[in-house]
Design an enzyme around this catalytic site. Structure first.
Site, PDB file in Angstrom:
ATOM      1  N   THR A 163       0.876  -1.180   0.000  1.00  0.00           N
ATOM      2  CA  THR A 163       0.000   0.000   0.000  1.00  0.00           C
ATOM      3  C   THR A 163       0.911   1.227   0.000  1.00  0.00           C
ATOM      4  O   THR A 163       1.353   1.647  -1.053  1.00  0.00           O
ATOM      5  CB  THR A 163      -0.978  -0.019   1.194  1.00  0.00           C
ATOM      6  OG1 THR A 163      -0.260  -0.206   2.397  1.00  0.00           O
ATOM      7  CG2 THR A 163      -1.991  -1.144   1.022  1.00  0.00           C
ATOM      8  N   LYS A 189       3.838  -6.893   4.135  1.00  0.00           N
ATOM      9  CA  LYS A 189       3.618  -5.499   3.757  1.00  0.00           C
ATOM     10  C   LYS A 189       3.234  -4.708   5.001  1.00  0.00           C
ATOM     11  O   LYS A 189       2.687  -5.214   5.956  1.00  0.00           O
ATOM     12  CB  LYS A 189       2.555  -5.357   2.670  1.00  0.00           C
ATOM     13  CG  LYS A 189       1.182  -5.841   2.952  1.00  0.00           C
ATOM     14  CD  LYS A 189       0.284  -4.950   3.760  1.00  0.00           C
ATOM     15  CE  LYS A 189       0.215  -3.544   3.177  1.00  0.00           C
ATOM     16  NZ  LYS A 189      -0.660  -2.710   4.072  1.00  0.00           N
ATOM     17  N   THR A 200      -2.365  -2.144   7.379  1.00  0.00           N
ATOM     18  CA  THR A 200      -2.598  -3.491   7.842  1.00  0.00           C
ATOM     19  C   THR A 200      -1.328  -4.272   7.617  1.00  0.00           C
ATOM     20  O   THR A 200      -0.726  -4.193   6.556  1.00  0.00           O
ATOM     21  CB  THR A 200      -3.715  -4.104   6.993  1.00  0.00           C
ATOM     22  OG1 THR A 200      -4.916  -3.449   7.348  1.00  0.00           O
ATOM     23  CG2 THR A 200      -3.836  -5.600   7.236  1.00  0.00           C
ATOM     24  N   GLU A 280       7.804   5.134   5.796  1.00  0.00           N
ATOM     25  CA  GLU A 280       8.161   6.243   4.900  1.00  0.00           C
ATOM     26  C   GLU A 280       8.337   7.542   5.646  1.00  0.00           C
ATOM     27  O   GLU A 280       7.531   7.896   6.492  1.00  0.00           O
ATOM     28  CB  GLU A 280       7.060   6.459   3.871  1.00  0.00           C
ATOM     29  CG  GLU A 280       6.921   5.336   2.888  1.00  0.00           C
ATOM     30  CD  GLU A 280       5.561   5.382   2.241  1.00  0.00           C
ATOM     31  OE1 GLU A 280       5.064   6.490   2.025  1.00  0.00           O
ATOM     32  OE2 GLU A 280       5.014   4.313   1.976  1.00  0.00           O
ATOM     33  N   ASN A 403      -0.990  10.963   7.151  1.00  0.00           N
ATOM     34  CA  ASN A 403      -2.178  10.500   7.849  1.00  0.00           C
ATOM     35  C   ASN A 403      -3.246  11.562   8.009  1.00  0.00           C
ATOM     36  O   ASN A 403      -4.331  11.281   8.506  1.00  0.00           O
ATOM     37  CB  ASN A 403      -1.780   9.897   9.198  1.00  0.00           C
ATOM     38  CG  ASN A 403      -1.095   8.573   8.989  1.00  0.00           C
ATOM     39  OD1 ASN A 403      -1.709   7.633   8.529  1.00  0.00           O
ATOM     40  ND2 ASN A 403       0.194   8.523   9.285  1.00  0.00           N
TER      41      ASN A 403
END
Lengths: 408, 408
Positions: A163, A189, A200, A280, A403
């Site tokens: 993602t 992931k 997730t 990231e 976010n």
């Protein structure tokens, strides 16, 4: 991003790890179903060609879970897993009865295409919560995904489940035993801290060891408890976390349970470390080591109190070895959880003891955190001989940015 | 920033609240000792001239506490408090035996200057952890602070205790009873989310009600539990939080215990709300209301799970009514703490029901959070009839900036 772990007797591999196709008896694929607006690959398959099809899985402990978790919990109860289908581009959480129908139908479509039972297909989804799955696109991509299956396509599968991850995460270990060599591989992931609502944590591990589901389950539970469960991104528990281990028996080797468990642990540890490293925008990977605890549970509780502090994490971003914030967090752990004397606390940051017996010691200005990607915080409670490590990242502007600008 | 609360029978005051000097029998002052590099006022005194000198206090539950907390816990045990001395510019935490000597000596200097017992002087300090107090400067400023004492100087004291707060916080309420009018006033500083390492929450309340220490203690504990304890800045518990209530008896009025408790609650509620509103750089004040819980404790646990989510808070900063993150947080609360059926959850944001029975309902795009300073999130558990509210702020770039560039 890959990590090749030395086998017990073999030595470290080189190059890109094939991940879930490192072990014999497995095929995988990764294709584009069109679930992601970006047009990147978003549908992955991992198929166990046997001869054995043992499987085990560990799920999120969140009480609010996605339809795929509801489905997959049932699918693994008999210890038989023939395939795992994973999609990014939609979590299928908060989607009501239709969501469960979508998860069920996904398993049916995959089962039909593979000639297996739908009840032996684990389904994993990751992406936004509360948005219905674009299930027709997913269903239409099952045939191409099956057609693309290959015994070296582990990296394709690892790519299709990403993602906000920036790189695919794969690892494997080959272990020589007196009875022969077996392999454990895996892919994972994003539990990266930077977008955990979509991050997730999904992982699939495969092994060609000839072991039953109960042995696989025990190895997997022990490994996740010591690895994925100690990557404490931002303390926000996902509704969809799923880690599955498939055993094909294709090596014909049945290792001792502890040897299998160690191999699974090492692959999980590698994948978990890769997840931390791929948060990231994070500028630091932060390991909080707690020593001198009365029990391991106490050590974990203290480490988590520190890794969950936004103040500590923001200080790390500022390259500020602010030990006051660290001992303040240690002090929030109740005495019945972790007995210790607050006036005995020592804190060491990247080798420099900045706090001794609860007070200032070496000058923190001697530390140059800006030069270090990894920050190691060691807290000594001087209360016992148990220890534990929990990993996190620093709290950065990029975390806030990602976010705060996600679903809209 | 001031808030004037309507008395039970009186009506709302106008203008700036005198805070701790609103009640009769109190003098206060705020001076500059030179503890702050900024040269702003940093030393405050609140003196109870009686005739009664009842006192009570509530402290942080952190096991790592500052020397002033160690001192003040002892000072209040006999229920007599003659004065409170508060400094900003240094928390005196993690400072070892010297720190305790500094706190003790501060009480002695103030006691000598006022002609009271050092054991009746509460000491509060706020600022950086792990740095010795500039105690000589503090001691030298005691005489000027005593000289500046005045019965209208509450606002000066409220200013001198600020750290990263942008405005002073004061409030008072006058309550008419059949026996006469009594007053409760107070001041507070910074539990703002934006620099909680220094944002020790300090508050002093004063009342001219003629009540004993036990009555004051009961009123104060009930009020803090329902107000300051439900401002959940960033979940980072300070080492120095101290809330003190002094009763002078100067009104000659002895209200019923519940009437006093209500007045103390209202002043604390006003101060707590002012703290939320002064979280620098925050763009939203976020109230999480939980209804339909089996118990109030369950409602508080669910509300805290939501207010402590960096994902929810970052979404609020982005004006993103991301209800998926909210129910994901609700789901992290263990069933033995808060029984509820995850498929029955309703979520309403600023009046729009975005989630019904665990799934999407009204379109969140209809909400314009950018236009609202206050965001009200209501979660209905449909499990009982208890409710609770916890306040927080959004997670902003300024939070990261302030807290990553603080001690260095």
């Amino acid at each position: 991003m890959t990590d090749h772990l030395a086998g017990a007797l073999e030595g470290t591999s080189a190059g890109t790890s094939p991940g879930v196709t490192a072990a014999a008896g497995f095929r995988a694929s990764g294709v584009t179903a069109g679930l992601k607006a970006s047009g990147k690959p978003d549908l992955a398959l991992v198929v166990n060609d046997g001869p054995r099809q043992a499987g085990a899985a560990v799920f999120t402990t969140n009480r609010v879970v996605g339809a795929p978790v509801l489905w997959s919990r049932q699918a693994v109860t008999d210890g038989v897993v023939s395939a795992v289908v994973l999609n990014s581009g939609g979590a299928n959480v908060g989607t009501g009865p239709r969501g469960f129908q979508d998860a069920h139908a996904t398993a049916e479509k995959v089962a039909d295409a593979l000639g297996v039972s739908a009840g032996d297909v684990v389904v994993c989804s990751t992406g936004l919560i509360g948005v219905p799955l674009a299930s027709e696109r997913l269903f239409a991509a099952v045939a191409p995904a099956v057609a693309a299956l290959g015994d070296a396509a582990g990296p394709d599968a690892a790519t299709a489940i990403l993602t906000t991850d920036s790189v695919a995460k794969t690892a494997h270990v080959r272990v020589e035993t007196p009875g022969g060599t077996f392999t454990v591989g895996g892919m994972a992931k994003g539990a990266g801290m930077l977008a955990p609502a979509m991050a997730t944590m999904l992982a699939v591990l495969t092994t060609d060891a000839d072991v039953d589901a109960a042995t696989a389950d025990a190895a997997l539970r022990a490994a996740t408890a010591a690895t994925f469960d100690r990557v404490d991104s931002d303390g926000c528990m996902s509704t969809s976390d799923t880690v599955t281990l498939l055993a094909s028996g294709a090596s014909g080797v049945t290792p001792r349970a502890d040897v299998l468990a160690d191999a699974v642990l090492r692959v999980c540890a590698s994948l978990a470390r890769q997840l931390v490293a791929d948060a990231e925008g994070a500028s630091h990977d932060v390991a909080v080591h707690v020593h001198g605890a009365t029990t391991q549970a106490a050590a974990v509780a203290v480490a988590r109190a520190v890794t969950r502090s936004t103040l500590v994490k923001a200080a790390m971003y500022g390259n500020d070895p602010n030990w006051g914030r660290i001992i303040a967090q240690v002090g929030t752990v109740p005495e019945d959880v972790a007995p210790f004397d607050p006036s005995a606390l020592d804190v060491t940051i990247n080798g420099l003891q900045v706090c001794r017996a609860g007070g200032a010691h070496e000058d923190p200005a001697r530390l140059d955190l800006a030069a270090a990607r990894e920050v190691h915080v060691t807290v000594d409670l001087h209360a016992g001989d148990a220890s534990a490590t929990v990993w996190t990242n620093d709290l950065t502007h990029d975390y806030v940015h990602e976010n705060s600008a996600y679903s809209t």
